[in-house]
Design an enzyme around this catalytic site. Structure first.
Site, mmCIF file in Angstrom:
data_model
loop_
_atom_site.group_PDB
_atom_site.id
_atom_site.type_symbol
_atom_site.label_atom_id
_atom_site.label_comp_id
_atom_site.label_asym_id
_atom_site.label_seq_id
_atom_site.Cartn_x
_atom_site.Cartn_y
_atom_site.Cartn_z
ATOM 1 N N SER A 22 0.199 18.107 64.365
ATOM 2 C CA SER A 22 1.423 18.787 63.910
ATOM 3 C C SER A 22 2.519 17.795 63.543
ATOM 4 O O SER A 22 3.656 18.180 63.312
ATOM 5 C CB SER A 22 1.932 19.729 65.002
ATOM 6 N N ASN A 109 4.486 20.685 77.246
ATOM 7 C CA ASN A 109 4.909 22.086 77.109
ATOM 8 C C ASN A 109 6.409 22.263 77.322
ATOM 9 O O ASN A 109 7.071 22.974 76.558
ATOM 10 C CB ASN A 109 4.124 22.971 78.083
ATOM 11 N N THR A 154 28.398 53.817 43.959
ATOM 12 C CA THR A 154 27.426 54.327 44.935
ATOM 13 C C THR A 154 26.224 54.712 44.088
ATOM 14 O O THR A 154 26.386 55.163 42.939
ATOM 15 C CB THR A 154 27.953 55.557 45.715
ATOM 16 N N HIS A 155 25.048 54.528 44.601
ATOM 17 C CA HIS A 155 23.804 54.758 43.823
ATOM 18 C C HIS A 155 23.766 53.901 42.559
ATOM 19 O O HIS A 155 23.122 54.271 41.579
ATOM 20 C CB HIS A 155 23.636 56.228 43.421
ATOM 21 N N SER A 276 16.665 29.333 28.112
ATOM 22 C CA SER A 276 15.268 29.703 27.930
ATOM 23 C C SER A 276 14.616 28.677 27.019
ATOM 24 O O SER A 276 15.257 28.145 26.107
ATOM 25 C CB SER A 276 15.184 31.094 27.303
ATOM 26 N N LYS A 282 19.699 32.550 25.285
ATOM 27 C CA LYS A 282 19.658 32.966 26.690
ATOM 28 C C LYS A 282 20.455 32.073 27.623
ATOM 29 O O LYS A 282 20.478 30.864 27.501
ATOM 30 C CB LYS A 282 18.202 32.992 27.187
ATOM 31 N N ASN A 284 20.507 32.182 31.736
ATOM 32 C CA ASN A 284 19.906 32.929 32.847
ATOM 33 C C ASN A 284 20.513 32.555 34.201
ATOM 34 O O ASN A 284 20.774 31.380 34.461
ATOM 35 C CB ASN A 284 18.403 32.658 32.892
ATOM 36 N N GLU A 289 19.118 34.241 41.156
ATOM 37 C CA GLU A 289 17.786 34.846 41.294
ATOM 38 C C GLU A 289 16.980 34.156 42.394
ATOM 39 O O GLU A 289 16.250 34.799 43.149
ATOM 40 C CB GLU A 289 17.031 34.770 39.961
ATOM 41 N N TYR A 316 1.835 28.691 78.057
ATOM 42 C CA TYR A 316 1.683 28.059 76.743
ATOM 43 C C TYR A 316 0.300 28.311 76.150
ATOM 44 O O TYR A 316 -0.716 28.327 76.854
ATOM 45 C CB TYR A 316 1.905 26.544 76.856
ATOM 46 N N GLN A 321 2.281 26.186 68.557
ATOM 47 C CA GLN A 321 2.543 25.064 67.654
ATOM 48 C C GLN A 321 2.963 25.592 66.273
ATOM 49 O O GLN A 321 3.634 24.908 65.514
ATOM 50 C CB GLN A 321 1.292 24.181 67.540
ATOM 51 N N LYS A 324 7.005 26.261 64.455
ATOM 52 C CA LYS A 324 8.001 25.350 63.882
ATOM 53 C C LYS A 324 8.153 25.450 62.373
ATOM 54 O O LYS A 324 9.270 25.499 61.851
ATOM 55 C CB LYS A 324 7.660 23.893 64.257
HETATM 56 N N1 ARG Z 1 2.325 19.954 69.397
HETATM 57 C C1 ARG Z 1 2.371 20.910 70.468
HETATM 58 C C2 ARG Z 1 3.203 22.125 70.037
HETATM 59 O O1 ARG Z 1 3.943 22.004 69.134
HETATM 60 C C3 ARG Z 1 2.973 20.304 71.672
HETATM 61 C C4 ARG Z 1 2.596 20.951 72.934
HETATM 62 C C5 ARG Z 1 1.177 20.676 73.257
HETATM 63 N N2 ARG Z 1 0.817 21.222 74.513
HETATM 64 C C6 ARG Z 1 -0.469 21.400 74.902
HETATM 65 N N3 ARG Z 1 -0.661 21.923 76.056
HETATM 66 N N4 ARG Z 1 -1.455 21.130 74.093
HETATM 67 O O2 ARG Z 1 3.113 23.166 70.589
#
Ligand code: ARG
Length: 460
Positions: A22, A109, A154-155, A276, A282, A284, A289, A316, A321, A324
């Site tokens: 990751s 974790n 409205t509408h 365009s 044009k 735009n 948008e 966990y 993971q 993110k």
């Molecule tokens: N890269 C992991 C995550 O974002 C970190 C935590 C990993 N923990 C584990 N028990 N494998 O969640």
């Protein structure tokens, strides 16, 4: 080196290794990972869990890594599994044995949960500023347009005259609530999971209060299982960002409509428009948008994070993971959208004549005409009917209400008198709508003063 090699023998399958990694995404938290480790190491020293000499080496090493990062000298290892692995390996590479002691009384974790909270806390601060700038941009445009009359819809059907300032003030109110939502979300995010370890805490005599204080968290999370499992703060922030994106999308949609030829209420500055490749005439509204379009991904990110968490047993699981990429994407998307929208608004050209003209073409005085008759003792239902007839006549003759002669009015009702032309004047109509929250310029001035005062008093 893998942090978890331990009892596993053999290499991870090449594809699995890529699948598991990751770092490409979580390297964004590199600063927070280092800060969290410095706080953790400080605590390990203060509690006597590690010897002061080791702690000093660890902290110096981490600070050097941070310095290199700032000066663009840190070489990132694309093979690293994640940011935590990378920093620990880098530290051990630099300081040797002591580096291997950093992870005492900690797990990835609680580490990842800490990094994320710190990272998003700083993003919230930036989004808050961008929201404030956006609101200020709307206030300044509103102040210049307190008497700019336009149709309220409205509408999407022309309904009653309002002012552009009144319209903008409405969006300011939404954005103010967004600010409050962000601050509220921050309260629950700003709690320390550090020291929860893998899930069950630790038998080392750690001091969770100390690490929380060092990292400026407001409090320590009460339950170690919750601390490593909780992703509410991501769901919540994703939700707040989705609401902001949707508000921006509504406004973008209006800018697109208002800048279209049949409306021609506004002109979006060239620097926020494109042409365009085939149609030379044009212009735009691409940026507006894109703001509208990008709300889709922010909404998608919210659904992704909710779905990711929905079936997870405590504590966990690696599914997490996946928390993110989507929140980072929403953060980035909302930040750029807020900035672009504020700048589009600040550089708009307002076509006041066209806006006023649209109120007249749309017979926007109709409700006030009915009220005129009501004041003369005619029941509202009858008055409504009479004005509908009048509008029918104007429409058939292709005239505005102001262009109809008094005789036509009087054929509909003898109660109409010369003063009727005052009554249907859009400026008079808007000025008279001075109920609290209404569009009368003095009232909108009050609203804007209120918004500015709220902004000034706002802090997170
Ligand atoms: N890269 C992991 C995550 O974002 C970190 C935590 C990993 N923990 C584990 N028990 N494998 O969640």
């Amino acid at each position: 080196m893998k942090l978890w090699q331990g009892m596993l023998s053999g290499e991870l399958n090449q594809k699995a290794e890529e699948f598991n990694a990751s770092f490409a995404i979580d390297q964004r938290m590199i600063c927070q990972d280092i800060d969290g480790s410095i706080a953790h190491a400080t605590m390990l020293g203060k509690t006597g869990i590690l010897l002061q000499n080791d702690v000093e080496q660890i902290i110096t090493g981490l600070q050097e890594i941070k310095g290199d990062l700032k000066n663009n000298l840190l070489k990132l290892d694309p093979q690293a599994e994640d940011v935590h692995t990378f920093i620990e390996n880098e530290l051990t590479k630099r300081i040797g044995e002591a580096g291997k002691k950093l992870h005492t009384a900690r797990s990835r974790n609680d580490q990842v949960a800490t990094d994320l909270r710190l990272n998003l806390r700083s993003e919230i601060a930036q989004i808050t500023e961008l929201l404030q700038d956006y609101i200020m941009a709307m206030c300044s445009l509103a102040e210049q347009n307190l008497t700019t009359i336009m149709p309220g819809y409205t509408h999407l059907q022309a309904a009653q005259p309002i002012t552009l300032a009144h319209h903008l003030s409405a969006y300011c109110m939404m954005a103010l609530r967004d600010l409050e939502r962000l601050a509220d979300c921050r309260k629950r995010l700003n709690q320390s999971p550090l020291g929860a370890c893998a899930l069950a805490g630790t038998s080392y005599p750690i001091d969770r209060q100390l690490t929380a204080e060092l990292l400026n968290f407001e409090s320590v999370m009460q339950n170690s299982m919750d601390a490593v499992s909780d992703r509410d703060f991501i769901l919540e922030l994703n939700g707040v960002l989705a609401i902001i994106a949707i508000h921006l999308s509504r406004q973008a949609e209006e800018l697109i409509i208002w800048s279209s030829q049949p409306y021609s209420f506004i002109r979006i500055a060239d620097e926020f428009s494109t042409g365009s490749s085939i149609m030379p005439q044009k212009k735009n509204p691409d940026m507006a948008e894109l703001i509208r379009g990008k709300s889709g991904r922010v909404l998608g990110n919210l659904i992704q994070s909710l779905t990711m968490i929905k079936g997870l047993p405590l504590a966990y699981a690696k599914d997490m993971q996946e928390d993110k990429e989507s929140i980072f994407d929403s953060v980035d998307t909302v930040k750029i959208c807020l900035e672009i929208m504020a700048n589009i608004l600040l550089s708009l050209t307002i076509n006041q004549d066209q806006m006023l003209h649209a109120t007249e073409l749309g017979y926007l005085a109709a409700t006030d005409l009915a009220d005129y008759l009501v004041k003369k003792g005619i029941p509202f239902r009858d008055a409504h009917h009479m004005i509908a007839q009048l509008v029918g006549i104007a429409d058939k003759e292709g005239k505005t209400l102001a262009e109809l002669p008094l005789e036509v009015y009087r054929e509909i009702s003898r109660s109409f008198e010369e003063d009727i032309f005052e009554v249907i004047d859009m400026k008079n109509i808007v000025n008279a709508k001075n109920s609290f929250g209404g569009p009368a310029p003095a009232e909108v001035e009050r609203q804007i003063a209120w918004i500015k005062q709220k902004l000034q008093a706002f802090s997170i």
